[in-house]
Design a protein around this motif. Structure first.
Motif, PDB file in Angstrom:
ATOM      1  N   LEU A   9       0.839  -1.191   0.000  1.00 46.36           N
ATOM      2  CA  LEU A   9       0.000   0.000   0.000  1.00 46.36           C
ATOM      3  C   LEU A   9       0.880   1.248   0.000  1.00 46.36           C
ATOM      4  CD1 LEU A   9      -2.798  -0.718   2.617  1.00 46.36           C
ATOM      5  CD2 LEU A   9      -3.054  -0.464   0.157  1.00 46.36           C
ATOM      6  N   PRO A  10       0.400   2.306  -0.647  1.00 45.78           N
ATOM      7  CA  PRO A  10       1.088   3.592  -0.483  1.00 45.78           C
ATOM      8  C   PRO A  10       0.961   4.017   0.969  1.00 45.78           C
ATOM      9  CG  PRO A  10      -1.013   3.870  -1.597  1.00 45.78           C
ATOM     10  CD  PRO A  10      -0.762   2.400  -1.504  1.00 45.78           C
ATOM     11  N   GLU A  11       1.905   4.780   1.471  1.00 47.53           N
ATOM     12  CA  GLU A  11       1.898   5.115   2.907  1.00 47.53           C
ATOM     13  C   GLU A  11       0.593   5.772   3.323  1.00 47.53           C
ATOM     14  OE1 GLU A  11       4.232   7.146   0.973  1.00 47.53           O
ATOM     15  OE2 GLU A  11       5.049   5.141   0.585  1.00 47.53           O
ATOM     16  N   ALA A  12       0.060   6.597   2.418  1.00 48.96           N
ATOM     17  CA  ALA A  12      -1.154   7.329   2.743  1.00 48.96           C
ATOM     18  C   ALA A  12      -2.285   6.389   3.145  1.00 48.96           C
ATOM     19  CB  ALA A  12      -1.583   8.182   1.555  1.00 48.96           C
ATOM     20  N   GLY A  13      -2.310   5.222   2.579  1.00 45.15           N
ATOM     21  CA  GLY A  13      -3.417   4.330   2.861  1.00 45.15           C
ATOM     22  C   GLY A  13      -3.078   3.272   3.871  1.00 45.15           C
ATOM     23  N   ARG A  14      -1.863   3.285   4.349  1.00 43.90           N
ATOM     24  CA  ARG A  14      -1.384   2.222   5.220  1.00 43.90           C
ATOM     25  C   ARG A  14      -2.218   2.100   6.489  1.00 43.90           C
ATOM     26  NH1 ARG A  14       3.979   0.773   4.723  1.00 43.90           N
ATOM     27  NH2 ARG A  14       3.629   1.650   2.670  1.00 43.90           N
ATOM     28  N   ASP A  15      -2.662   3.269   6.945  1.00 43.51           N
ATOM     29  CA  ASP A  15      -3.404   3.265   8.208  1.00 43.51           C
ATOM     30  C   ASP A  15      -4.894   3.056   8.003  1.00 43.51           C
ATOM     31  OD1 ASP A  15      -3.469   5.585   6.804  1.00 43.51           O
ATOM     32  OD2 ASP A  15      -3.820   6.847   8.560  1.00 43.51           O
ATOM     33  N   ARG A  16      -5.317   3.194   6.780  1.00 45.26           N
ATOM     34  CA  ARG A  16      -6.756   3.083   6.538  1.00 45.26           C
ATOM     35  C   ARG A  16      -7.139   1.633   6.361  1.00 45.26           C
ATOM     36  NH1 ARG A  16      -9.312   7.462   5.101  1.00 45.26           N
ATOM     37  NH2 ARG A  16      -7.796   8.326   3.676  1.00 45.26           N
ATOM     38  N   ARG A  17      -8.297   1.290   6.856  1.00 42.67           N
ATOM     39  CA  ARG A  17      -8.747  -0.082   6.730  1.00 42.67           C
ATOM     40  C   ARG A  17      -9.772  -0.211   5.622  1.00 42.67           C
ATOM     41  NH1 ARG A  17      -8.868  -3.469  11.747  1.00 42.67           N
ATOM     42  NH2 ARG A  17     -11.090  -3.646  11.542  1.00 42.67           N
ATOM     43  N   GLU A  18      -9.637  -1.254   4.871  1.00 41.03           N
ATOM     44  CA  GLU A  18     -10.614  -1.571   3.838  1.00 41.03           C
ATOM     45  C   GLU A  18     -11.997  -1.648   4.482  1.00 41.03           C
ATOM     46  OE1 GLU A  18     -11.499  -5.575   1.434  1.00 41.03           O
ATOM     47  OE2 GLU A  18      -9.420  -4.957   1.393  1.00 41.03           O
ATOM     48  N   GLY A  19     -12.971  -1.067   3.815  1.00 44.20           N
ATOM     49  CA  GLY A  19     -14.327  -1.165   4.336  1.00 44.20           C
ATOM     50  C   GLY A  19     -14.760  -0.021   5.201  1.00 44.20           C
ATOM     51  N   THR A  20     -13.869   0.914   5.408  1.00 45.16           N
ATOM     52  CA  THR A  20     -14.246   2.066   6.218  1.00 45.16           C
ATOM     53  C   THR A  20     -14.410   3.286   5.327  1.00 45.16           C
ATOM     54  OG1 THR A  20     -11.923   2.565   6.596  1.00 45.16           O
ATOM     55  CG2 THR A  20     -13.030   1.257   8.242  1.00 45.16           C
ATOM     56  N   PRO A  21     -15.449   4.054   5.582  1.00 47.64           N
ATOM     57  CA  PRO A  21     -15.645   5.257   4.791  1.00 47.64           C
ATOM     58  C   PRO A  21     -14.651   6.310   5.235  1.00 47.64           C
ATOM     59  CG  PRO A  21     -17.308   5.113   6.500  1.00 47.64           C
ATOM     60  CD  PRO A  21     -16.447   3.900   6.624  1.00 47.64           C
ATOM     61  N   ALA A  22     -14.302   7.162   4.333  1.00 49.39           N
ATOM     62  CA  ALA A  22     -13.395   8.250   4.705  1.00 49.39           C
ATOM     63  C   ALA A  22     -14.203   9.371   5.332  1.00 49.39           C
ATOM     64  CB  ALA A  22     -12.658   8.741   3.482  1.00 49.39           C
ATOM     65  N   ASP A  23     -13.551  10.492   5.585  1.00 46.65           N
ATOM     66  CA  ASP A  23     -14.229  11.607   6.234  1.00 46.65           C
ATOM     67  C   ASP A  23     -15.206  12.310   5.297  1.00 46.65           C
ATOM     68  OD1 ASP A  23     -11.243  13.517   5.939  1.00 46.65           O
ATOM     69  OD2 ASP A  23     -11.537  11.394   5.579  1.00 46.65           O
ATOM     70  N   ALA A  24     -14.999  12.152   4.015  1.00 47.14           N
ATOM     71  CA  ALA A  24     -15.940  12.736   3.062  1.00 47.14           C
ATOM     72  C   ALA A  24     -16.940  11.653   2.676  1.00 47.14           C
ATOM     73  CB  ALA A  24     -15.220  13.231   1.823  1.00 47.14           C
TER      74      ALA A  24
END
Lengths: 191, 191
Positions: free
Chosen positions: A153-168
């Motif tokens: 994963l690119p670093e930007a997405g490393r912390d994000r979990r699949e299946g979670t909506p973003a802030d927008a």
DNA sequence: CAGCTACGTTTTAAGTTGCAACTGAAAATG
DNA sequence: CATTTTCAGTTGCAACTTAAAACGTAGCTG
């Protein structure tokens, strides 16, 4: 007896799918979920609605309760009565169920149109498709997806979990390609 | 031989669910689909990836091919080799699979984070949730849904089929904020 | 209390699933 | 062209699941 978990269905490569299938992969689970969502609450009701054998129904209901998909509550008025109610965890299976339902309708041979129609409570119109969304809410088609190892994963997405909506959280249509997509029906919606 | 459809899984009340479960309700179907989406194409590959028995794999693959979810194509170079490729019908199962996957991740006990991550090809970020959309593209939660008989639909929705997007194909978030307009950014095809 | 309803379990019989070992065909190898 | 290897499918047998019906047990009802 006899209700032992067969096997974790190949739990290698930690993925939610085997976990989900461990409960919902059993032969009547989704039909029970559907009935449940349909307003069925009691043992005998499921029994006649589904045409399943008593022992199997008993077994499946126990299993669904055990897994926290249904809640088993005693009726105050008539204490032999048991109500099986969907929990939040159960409700969370709806997108999967509805998606399967739509798929079955799209490709089913013997279906002319489902009879219990799922509608949007607000305007009581039949609901649209079930869609996969990007982290920013765009609608993704099958062609937009790719499966990679977490470490790539690119670093930007490393912390994000699949299946979670973003802030927008609003969804945008990913309007590029022709002929993609799960909403593969004619765009004009008429049939 | 021996692979006869058990029963249409209660086809009463024409619904896509039993049809979908007739194929995908079998014990390894979704795992095979997942492997397939993962880039697995050959018999022996599935075999070692899934840890399934040969005969079962053979049986399931035949069944998936029979139902048009996989395509069975001969390798030019090595003609004993067979490639199993997802058809469009197979790809259309992705929302259901991904949704199950996310559910399993959300509630799974032993999962810290899936390893094969599904990413948006465009920005290679993990995808967001799988959502049910209204006919006009708003995102619906479980609480927004209702199940009614087809005959009780308002006339406006009578002709519309559940699961089809309306003519306004972009998705809106279902927050009452009416001024929350949005435009989709057209995207360049990746790769 | 007798009878009925709601739910669940046990029993018995039939059908499925799954693994291991076998068959058989198509390359690759010598 | 004979031998080996690889890929896929089949058969046999054990383990499990399913279904139908009988049985058990609460709790209502009359």
């Amino acid at each position: 007896m006899g209700t032992d978990v067969r096997e974790p269905l190949k739990e290698l490569s930690a993925c939610g799918l085997p976990a989900a299938l461990e409960v919902m992969g059993e032969r009547w689970s989704f039909m029970i979920l559907r009935a449940s969502f349909n307003g069925v609450h009691h043992f005998e009701e499921f029994l006649s609605e589904l045409g399943i054998a008593r022992n199997i129904l008993s077994n499946r209901l126990s299993r669904l309760v055990e897994h926290g998909i249904l809640d088993r509550v005693q009726d105050e008025a008539d204490r032999r009565r048991v109500e099986y109610c969907l929990t939040e965890k159960g409700f969370d299976l709806l997108p999967a169920m509805v998606s399967l339902r739509h798929w079955g309708l799209k490709y089913g041979v013997e279906n002319v149109g489902m009879d219990p129609v799922i509608v949007d409570e607000r305007d009581r119109m039949p609901i649209g498709p079930v869609a996969m969304l990007a982290h920013d809410g765009r609608i993704l088609g099958p062609a937009d997806l790719n499966m990679i190892a977490r470490k790539d994963l690119p670093e930007a997405g490393r912390d994000r979990r699949e299946g979670t909506p973003a802030d927008a959280p609003h969804a945008l249509h990913n309007c590029d390609d022709p002929g993609d997509a799960l909403d593969a029906e004619p765009r004009e919606a008429a049939e």
